[in-house]
Design a protein around this motif. Structure first.
Motif, PDB file in Angstrom:
ATOM      1  N   SER A   1       0.805  -1.221   0.000  1.00 36.79           N
ATOM      2  CA  SER A   1       0.000   0.000   0.000  1.00 36.79           C
ATOM      3  C   SER A   1       0.841   1.276   0.000  1.00 36.79           C
ATOM      4  N   ILE A   2       2.057   1.234   0.503  1.00 42.52           N
ATOM      5  CA  ILE A   2       2.872   2.453   0.468  1.00 42.52           C
ATOM      6  C   ILE A   2       3.360   2.743  -0.949  1.00 42.52           C
ATOM      7  N   LEU A   3       3.485   1.714  -1.770  1.00 48.37           N
ATOM      8  CA  LEU A   3       3.899   1.899  -3.154  1.00 48.37           C
ATOM      9  C   LEU A   3       2.716   2.110  -4.075  1.00 48.37           C
ATOM     10  N   SER A   4       1.568   1.567  -3.714  1.00 45.84           N
ATOM     11  CA  SER A   4       0.374   1.685  -4.553  1.00 45.84           C
ATOM     12  C   SER A   4      -0.827   2.102  -3.704  1.00 45.84           C
ATOM     13  N   PRO A   5      -0.876   3.371  -3.291  1.00 44.75           N
ATOM     14  CA  PRO A   5      -1.935   3.841  -2.400  1.00 44.75           C
ATOM     15  C   PRO A   5      -3.129   4.443  -3.133  1.00 44.75           C
ATOM     16  N   ARG A   6      -3.320   4.048  -4.377  1.00 40.23           N
ATOM     17  CA  ARG A   6      -4.270   4.719  -5.271  1.00 40.23           C
ATOM     18  C   ARG A   6      -5.671   4.862  -4.704  1.00 40.23           C
ATOM     19  N   HIS A   7      -6.118   3.897  -3.901  1.00 36.86           N
ATOM     20  CA  HIS A   7      -7.484   3.951  -3.370  1.00 36.86           C
ATOM     21  C   HIS A   7      -7.579   4.771  -2.080  1.00 36.86           C
ATOM     22  N   TYR A   8      -6.458   5.018  -1.445  1.00 36.53           N
ATOM     23  CA  TYR A   8      -6.440   5.709  -0.154  1.00 36.53           C
ATOM     24  C   TYR A   8      -6.097   7.184  -0.291  1.00 36.53           C
ATOM     25  N   VAL A   9      -5.307   7.482  -1.291  1.00 34.23           N
ATOM     26  CA  VAL A   9      -4.941   8.869  -1.582  1.00 34.23           C
ATOM     27  C   VAL A   9      -4.798   8.979  -3.100  1.00 34.23           C
ATOM     28  N   PRO A  10      -5.460   9.934  -3.745  1.00 32.91           N
ATOM     29  CA  PRO A  10      -5.381  10.033  -5.210  1.00 32.91           C
ATOM     30  C   PRO A  10      -3.991  10.480  -5.642  1.00 32.91           C
ATOM     31  N   SER A  11      -3.182   9.515  -6.051  1.00 34.56           N
ATOM     32  CA  SER A  11      -1.777   9.794  -6.333  1.00 34.56           C
ATOM     33  C   SER A  11      -1.293   9.115  -7.605  1.00 34.56           C
ATOM     34  N   GLU A  12      -2.116   8.262  -8.206  1.00 36.00           N
ATOM     35  CA  GLU A  12      -1.671   7.459  -9.340  1.00 36.00           C
ATOM     36  C   GLU A  12      -2.469   7.762 -10.602  1.00 36.00           C
ATOM     37  N   THR A  13      -2.690   9.029 -10.857  1.00 33.75           N
ATOM     38  CA  THR A  13      -3.435   9.525 -12.034  1.00 33.75           C
ATOM     39  C   THR A  13      -4.658   8.651 -12.300  1.00 33.75           C
ATOM     40  N   PHE A  14      -4.745   8.016 -13.487  1.00 33.52           N
ATOM     41  CA  PHE A  14      -6.014   7.365 -13.831  1.00 33.52           C
ATOM     42  C   PHE A  14      -6.308   6.128 -12.987  1.00 33.52           C
ATOM     43  N   TRP A  15      -5.316   5.624 -12.246  1.00 33.54           N
ATOM     44  CA  TRP A  15      -5.586   4.499 -11.364  1.00 33.54           C
ATOM     45  C   TRP A  15      -6.357   4.939 -10.113  1.00 33.54           C
ATOM     46  N   SER A  16      -6.271   6.203  -9.766  1.00 34.19           N
ATOM     47  CA  SER A  16      -7.046   6.714  -8.630  1.00 34.19           C
ATOM     48  C   SER A  16      -8.413   7.138  -9.159  1.00 34.19           C
ATOM     49  N   GLN A  17      -9.233   6.157  -9.452  1.00 32.98           N
ATOM     50  CA  GLN A  17     -10.465   6.405 -10.199  1.00 32.98           C
ATOM     51  C   GLN A  17     -11.549   7.077  -9.381  1.00 32.98           C
ATOM     52  N   GLN A  18     -11.354   7.195  -8.072  1.00 31.94           N
ATOM     53  CA  GLN A  18     -12.297   7.945  -7.262  1.00 31.94           C
ATOM     54  C   GLN A  18     -12.136   9.446  -7.475  1.00 31.94           C
ATOM     55  N   GLY A  19     -10.991   9.852  -8.072  1.00 27.87           N
ATOM     56  CA  GLY A  19     -10.755  11.273  -8.316  1.00 27.87           C
ATOM     57  C   GLY A  19      -9.582  11.465  -9.247  1.00 27.87           C
ATOM     58  N   VAL A  20      -9.770  11.158 -10.527  1.00 32.19           N
ATOM     59  CA  VAL A  20      -8.673  11.212 -11.488  1.00 32.19           C
ATOM     60  C   VAL A  20      -8.075  12.610 -11.563  1.00 32.19           C
ATOM     61  N   ARG A  21      -8.921  13.619 -11.578  1.00 35.32           N
ATOM     62  CA  ARG A  21      -8.411  14.992 -11.695  1.00 35.32           C
ATOM     63  C   ARG A  21      -7.716  15.437 -10.407  1.00 35.32           C
ATOM     64  N   TRP A  22      -8.129  14.891  -9.274  1.00 33.63           N
ATOM     65  CA  TRP A  22      -7.401  15.156  -8.030  1.00 33.63           C
ATOM     66  C   TRP A  22      -5.995  14.564  -8.123  1.00 33.63           C
ATOM     67  N   ALA A  23      -5.912  13.364  -8.706  1.00 32.55           N
ATOM     68  CA  ALA A  23      -4.607  12.710  -8.825  1.00 32.55           C
ATOM     69  C   ALA A  23      -3.689  13.488  -9.763  1.00 32.55           C
ATOM     70  N   TYR A  24      -4.252  14.037 -10.848  1.00 38.56           N
ATOM     71  CA  TYR A  24      -3.440  14.889 -11.716  1.00 38.56           C
ATOM     72  C   TYR A  24      -2.918  16.095 -10.928  1.00 38.56           C
ATOM     73  N   TRP A  25      -3.753  16.659 -10.074  1.00 37.79           N
ATOM     74  CA  TRP A  25      -3.350  17.801  -9.242  1.00 37.79           C
ATOM     75  C   TRP A  25      -2.236  17.383  -8.281  1.00 37.79           C
ATOM     76  N   ALA A  26      -2.333  16.170  -7.728  1.00 31.65           N
ATOM     77  CA  ALA A  26      -1.315  15.700  -6.791  1.00 31.65           C
ATOM     78  C   ALA A  26       0.045  15.596  -7.458  1.00 31.65           C
ATOM     79  N   VAL A  27       0.039  15.252  -8.735  1.00 36.06           N
ATOM     80  CA  VAL A  27       1.291  15.122  -9.483  1.00 36.06           C
ATOM     81  C   VAL A  27       1.800  16.483  -9.935  1.00 36.06           C
TER      82      VAL A  27
END
Length: 646
Positions: A524-550
């Motif tokens: 989960s520390i390497l792939s936290p996509r469901h817990y924090v939007p950090s993996e662009t399109f893999w964080s599907q609960q908030g793709v645009r949030w993930a783009y912002w995180a990057v």
């Protein structure tokens, strides 16, 4: 919880003790041997002698069972074009790699590495005399080329993996000599080495300067002639056409003439110029491959690979039963594990221990372009209500799986397990579901009993169902969830698309709700996509949030709500923390927030999985992890598999 903790410890011990793959070096030539295929090419004057093809210190690999035999063809199947399968079988050759037991990062293309105490400076020593598959020397210049020609070039940013975008002024890559390269960061990067050990971390060893420079504007003054010759609009299109096309394909290129460091290279005709595969995609041994076994035989043992292209995942099982798959776990259904089918197909099994968090993670697109759906999907009571409406025991029974209901969460026994996150809102309770949906503000219904949205219209959305998915399929699950939600007044349609199409839709933020295998269970520390939007399109609960995180300046980005921003800030700190205890503290805080926000709905745990292996296909471990960041079977070194039959 104690049972799960012990399970992962036992698995790692078994993998570590069963004839481990080691990263030692052969310091000098001691009579290297090669396949008859390569020897014949040497005799014909096509190849130089083996001592001239291997580095001075080739990587030594201890076989799983015993020294193998040269020759044969490894047959597999893939659904249309599966870049991930190529990456896992062929394309995992970065500077470093995971060991087989998934306990540590070990040298690979780099013969050694050092890390400064502040995790800002990473120094890699390369293997002197190592060569690309076309015989051209691999040196520090190739790694620096990635940095200067791609990382620092604004027009090629789309080819950079998100987790390796540190900012132009926050990373310097330089060589100190032809076989030493330094990554110097402005800020600590506590997880850089672990991310570098992933499939996508092979970026630094997949940029052959001598090949790519001629397609780059800054290196070829005659670039306009090539642009016209290839019929493309500009040099960027030319560069992509001759390399990877998109970041999703990297590090595996579908261009047969692209030089690689892989054990096998594509044969001409495997893909057309548009990236479409032949009916059978073929690869042949790389005569310059730089690994040897403990008796100094050059690897790989197997001469050729064949990937038969099929239309859908269901087409794989008939090939397994017909004896036309030698070894594979991707898209192999659970039915293949039955003793009757094993007898019929003449194969055995190896066990896959899943590191995923959930069989099926359901994500509502909270950055939807439709303001009405966005408002609905961001309503926590709405998501809770739908979770309570799912009859998980009935789904598990219908799917005939030995699993337990669970939400998307780190696995029990791992450092970041959060009991509340894993167990809340699991019970099948229609009354509770209706109360939550009413409280969300959607108590009004139309004449057919469906709930009305905030715009006064029926609340209707579509579930994007990708196929294939790792570890199973949703053909039983989704119709039952659809019926459960209909029973509480929710109108959901199901749209099934191929995985490549789903990738495009996720990237474009063009979906309502989607389902995919839940990540971040063991890793989960390497792939936290469901817990924090950090993996662009893999964080599907908030793709645009993930783009912002990057990158907050990305035109696709959208600033998240305060609580989500807090999680992003915590994860950034975890990425930079050099102290593992500090990383753990930060990740646990992220899990607390994830439990409060309840962004993603889970269904049940992942069942034990299996791969199929023919009786004559040897050196396959009896057990391995199945994960995104442990790209099975690659960490077990497929180059040491062999075919043992007359």
């Amino acid at each position: 919880m104690q049972k799960n903790r012990n399970l992962f410890r036992i698995i790692s011990l078994l993998l570590a003790s069963a004839t481990p793959i080691v990263a030692t070096n052969a310091s000098e030539s001691l009579g290297y041997r090669e396949s008859s295929l390569s020897a014949g090419q040497v005799a014909a004057g096509i190849l130089p002698a083996i001592d001239l093809r291997l580095p001075l210190n080739p990587m030594l690999v201890k076989p799983e069972e015993r020294i193998g035999r040269y020759g044969g063809t490894w047959r597999m199947a893939m659904v249309k074009v599966e870049n991930n399968l190529f990456q896992r079988v062929i394309g995992y050759e970065g500077l470093v790699r995971w060991d087989k037991a998934w306990t540590k990062v070990i040298p690979n293309v780099a013969q050694s590495f050092t890390i400064s105490p502040d995790s800002k400076t990473f120094t890699f020593q390369l293997r002197r005399g190592m060569k690309w598959s076309d015989g051209y020397p691999f040196t520090a210049d190739d790694v620096v080329f990635w940095y200067e020609a791609m990382y620092r070039n604004e027009e090629l940013q789309s080819l950079l993996e998100t987790r390796f975008k540190f900012g132009k002024d926050k990373l310097v890559v330089k060589k100190t000599d032809d076989y030493s390269v330094i990554f110097q960061f402005a800020e600590p990067q506590g997880l850089f080495l672990q991310n570098l050990a992933s499939v996508k971390g092979a970026f630094a060893t997949n940029c052959p300067r001598h090949y790519l420079a001629k397609f780059h504007r800054d290196y070829n003054p005659d670039i306009d002639r090539l642009i016209a010759q290839e019929g493309v609009k500009n040099w960027v299109e030319l560069f992509k056409k001759k390399s990877w096309r998109t970041v999703d394909v990297m590090p595996f290129s579908m261009v047969p003439e692209f030089p690689t460091l892989f054990a096998w290279v594509l044969e001409p005709g495997s893909f057309d110029t548009d990236g479409n595969p032949a009916p059978i995609v073929k690869a042949v041994r790389n005569p310059y491959y730089w690994k040897i076994d403990t008796e100094y035989n050059q690897l790989p043992y197997i001469d050729r690979l064949e990937f038969r292209v099929v239309e859908k995942a269901a087409d794989v099982l008939p090939l397994v039963l017909a004896g036309e798959i030698d070894m594979q776990d991707r898209n192999v259904p659970a039915e293949a594990a039955s003793s009757d089918n094993q007898m019929k197909g003449g194969y055995g099994l190896y066990t896959l221990v899943s590191a995923f968090s959930n069989y099926m993670a359901v994500s509502f697109n909270q950055t939807h372009r439709d303001p009405v759906k966005r408002e609905v999907f961001r309503n926590r009571d709405f998501r809770i209500g739908l979770s309570c409406a799912i009859n998980r025991p009935a789904i598990i029974k219908a799917a005939k799986l030995d699993v337990q209901p669970v939400q998307v969460a780190p696995l029990p026994g791992t450092p970041f397990y959060n009991e509340r996150l894993a167990t809340q809102y699991l019970g099948y309770d229609v009354d509770a579901a209706n109360r939550y949906l009413d409280r969300a503000g959607y108590g009004q219904r139309d004449a057919e009993g469906f709930r009305m949205g905030p715009d006064g219209k029926r609340l209707r959305f579509t579930m994007l169902n990708p196929t294939p998915v790792p570890g199973g399929d949703f053909s039983v699950h989704l119709p039952m969830i659809q019926a459960d939600w209909r029973a509480v007044g929710i109108d959901m349609a199901i749209e099934t698309v191929h995985r490549t199409e789903a990738d495009k839709r996720w990237t474009a933020n063009d979906f309502d709700v989607t389902a995919f295998t839940g990540a971040g269970g063991f890793d989960s520390i390497l792939s936290p996509r469901h817990y924090v939007p950090s993996e662009t399109f893999w964080s599907q609960q908030g793709v645009r949030w993930a783009y912002w995180a990057v990158d907050a300046d990305d035109p696709r980005a959208e600033e998240p709500p305060a609580r989500v921003k807090e999680s992003i800030a915590l994860y950034r700190q975890a990425l930079q923390a050099a102290d593992p205890d500090r990383q753990t503290e930060l990740m646990r805080r992220i899990m607390d927030i994830a439990a409060e926000e309840f962004q993603v709905i889970g269904i049940h745990s992942i069942p034990m999985g299996y791969g199929v292996v023919r009786r004559y296909f040897r050196n396959v471990p009896p057990l391995m992890f199945s994960a995104a960041f442990y790209p099975n079977p690659a960490p077990t070194n497929p180059c040491q598999y062999f075919i043992d039959r007359p």
